[in-house]
Design an enzyme around this catalytic site. Structure first.
Site, PDB file in Angstrom:
ATOM      1  N   LYS A  43       0.850  -1.197   0.000  1.00 10.10           N
ATOM      2  CA  LYS A  43       0.000   0.000   0.000  1.00 10.10           C
ATOM      3  C   LYS A  43       0.883   1.243   0.000  1.00 10.10           C
ATOM      4  O   LYS A  43       1.889   1.295   0.722  1.00 10.10           O
ATOM      5  CB  LYS A  43      -0.907  -0.036   1.236  1.00 10.10           C
ATOM      6  N   SER A 117      -9.356   1.750   3.171  1.00  9.35           N
ATOM      7  CA  SER A 117      -8.527   2.520   2.261  1.00  9.35           C
ATOM      8  C   SER A 117      -7.545   1.668   1.471  1.00  9.35           C
ATOM      9  O   SER A 117      -6.914   2.157   0.526  1.00  9.35           O
ATOM     10  CB  SER A 117      -7.759   3.584   3.051  1.00  9.35           C
ATOM     11  N   SER A 141      -9.689  -0.371   7.377  1.00  5.29           N
ATOM     12  CA  SER A 141      -9.176  -0.199   6.020  1.00  5.29           C
ATOM     13  C   SER A 141      -8.573  -1.455   5.412  1.00  5.29           C
ATOM     14  O   SER A 141      -8.353  -1.508   4.206  1.00  5.29           O
ATOM     15  CB  SER A 141      -8.131   0.920   5.997  1.00  5.29           C
TER      16      SER A 141
END
Length: 541
Positions: A43, A117, A141
């Protein structure tokens, strides 16, 4: 799959899952460790040296000078990163649409959000580009995109995985997480990631023994004692998940009100100010998502007194939430109340996102570990995901429970001597300290097999007597199984007052262990408390 094959597959993905890809000369294994040659994605709020960590903001284009501690742990074991994945900007969102690089969608439907996210990491794994990806989970997330893409999302206990080298969202709550297709796929990655990092002020070492009250084998699953606010398709899938829970373990119902109230604190109280402190200085730069800016800037209205008021309320709710684990190993909840479309998020970006965090926002506030696991499909074909939550540092047993949920093989834990207790030696009861003093650890929560009844008996303190009469309830009586050194049994014998003694006891799974049982002189109908189902329930009455 080789790293170069994964890199090529990443270039061919037809949605913005990746923000950047590494050069081919970097996509090669430099170690022969246990993860040698396994490609993975990271990420883009986690540092890889020489690559910008954008956090979903293109203006952050300066390459990182060091690799994050967690990523380096994987590199040292031979895993190979191929690129950085898309995210809700600054890890603020559960939808996967708050990114200047484009909105990701579920791999099951181009009309529905991927969840955020960690949106790009989930898509990369769900499409088979990489076997695993790193995400983060401050408020859900990692779990939400796992649920929306049919994946396993593991959120470890806060601090077990170092966050040094992570662009912070809420430093006291941030967790680096994994997204995989199976629980088995997550295990070697977590084995590599979990390590104490003295340079990270939020790092916590894993305890040598499981905390008191955490069973080595989780068998009792708590579920909400009332209805939840779910979309119709989710409600149907949730009822099927509840039926599955009863096949995986024994189900008990608990009040989840404190959990839901704690979840609301994250954005509806002063806790959002931690985001302002962490990255508020970035909000006035170019390329900032307006929704992210408005959410974080909203923290300006809170005072220092509001922060402490929030902390006091959280402490109150945490104490109430702890009760759910008194007689249960893990709490089962849906990951989200529904699965919104991209259009629904565009029409109400804050409201839809807020609802998605109903069941996830509280995990780190309450210091829980969690695993999101697939739970079949909705009637419309979209995946449905649930989460198992447990107290801090229960990560190992919780992973085993998650594996049993998904039908994966779990190696039986090594045991010493197992002892079943049903009264004063239960966790939290007066004689439990004797078991702990003798080196005992909670092995599992269980129930007796059918045919047992329980009576109050005389003695030095209140206690029950278990007796197999043949006409006891089919659902059994609540008890705990403790794992003790063999010498501990001899030490316990002098403390057992008649009419109780140690003898064979059949459990609800058909196994037989040593346990506290009573002789037939206890079978006084006037002292029969079987209807309560267990000693704790009797005491509560």
């Amino acid at each position: 799959m080789t790293p170069l094959v994964a890199l090529k597959a990443a270039r061919d993905v037809d949605q913005p899952a990746f923000i950047s890809l590494l050069d081919e000369d970097r996509v090669q294994s430099t170690s022969d460790g246990p993860l040698a040659g396994i490609p993975f994605a990271v990420k883009d709020n986690i540092d890889i040296a020489g690559v910008p960590t954008t956090g979903g903001c293109p203006a952050r284009d300066t390459p990182a000078t060091e690799t994050a501690f967690a990523v380096q742990r994987l590199l040292d074991r031979g895993a190979v990163p191929i690129g950085k994945t898309n995210l809700d900007q600054f890890a603020t969102g559960l939808v996967g649409t708050r990114s200047p690089y484009g909105a990701c969608h579920s791999v099951f439907s181009p009309a529905h959000v991927s969840g955020g996210s960690s949106s790009g990491s989930a898509v990369a794994v769900a499409l088979g580009v990489v076997p695993f990806a790193l995400g983060t989970d401050t408020a859900g997330s990692g779990r939400v995109p796992a649920a929306f893409n049919g994946l396993v999302g593991v959120k470890p206990t806060r601090g077990l995985v170092s966050t040094r080298g992570l662009l912070p969202a809420c430093p006291s709550l941030d967790c680096i997480t994994t997204l995989t297709r199976t629980v088995a796929g997550a295990r070697p990655v977590l084995d590599a990631l979990v390590a104490f990092d003295e340079a990270d002020p939020w790092s916590r070492p894993a305890p040598a023994l499981l905390p008191p009250g955490v069973a080595r084998r989780m068998r009792v699953i708590a579920v909400p004692d009332g209805p939840l606010d779910l979309d119709p398709e989710h409600e149907t899938a949730w009822q099927e998940a509840l039926a599955h829970a009863a096949r995986v373990g024994h189900v008990v119902r608990v009040d989840v009100t404190p959990f839901l109230a704690a979840a609301r604190l994250l954005y509806e109280a002063a806790f959002v100010a931690e985001r302002l402190a962490a990255f508020g200085h970035l909000l006035d730069g170019p390329g900032v998502d307006p929704t992210v800016r408005s959410i974080v800037r909203g923290a300006d209205r809170y005072s220092g007194a509001d922060v402490f008021a929030g902390l006091h309320e959280l402490a109150r709710l945490r104490r109430l939430a702890e009760r759910a684990f008194t007689g249960a190993d893990a709490l089962l909840l849906p990951v989200t109340p529904g699965h919104p479309t991209l259009a629904e998020v565009a029409a109400d970006p804050v409201g839809v996102n807020t609802r998605l965090g109903t069941f996830t926002n509280m995990a780190n506030l309450l210091d829980l570990c969690a695993v999101a696991v697939p739970a079949g499909s909705r009637a419309d074909g979209l995946p449905f995901g649930v989460q198992l939550l447990a107290p801090a540092f229960a990560d190992g047993p919780l992973l085993d429970l998650a594996a049993r949920w998904t039908g994966e093989t779990v190696a039986p834990p090594a045991t010493r001597t197992l002892l079943a207790v049903a009264g004063a030696h239960l966790s939290g009861q007066p004689a439990n300290s004797d078991l702990v003093r003798l080196g005992g650890v909670l092995h599992s929560r269980a129930r007796t097999g059918p045919g047992h009844r329980v009576y109050t008996v005389d003695g030095p303190f209140p206690r029950p007597g278990l007796l197999h009469t043949g006409d006891g309830p089919a659902g059994g009586i609540e008890l705990e199984v403790w794992d003790l050194p063999e010498a501990a049994i001899g030490a316990l014998l002098p403390t057992i007052a008649p009419p109780l003694h140690l003898g064979p006891l059949t459990l609800d799974d058909g196994s037989t262990v040593l346990g506290f049982v009573a002789d037939t002189s206890c079978a006084d109908p006037a002292r029969d408390i079987t209807a309560y189902g267990g000693w704790r329930a009797y005491l509560s009455s």
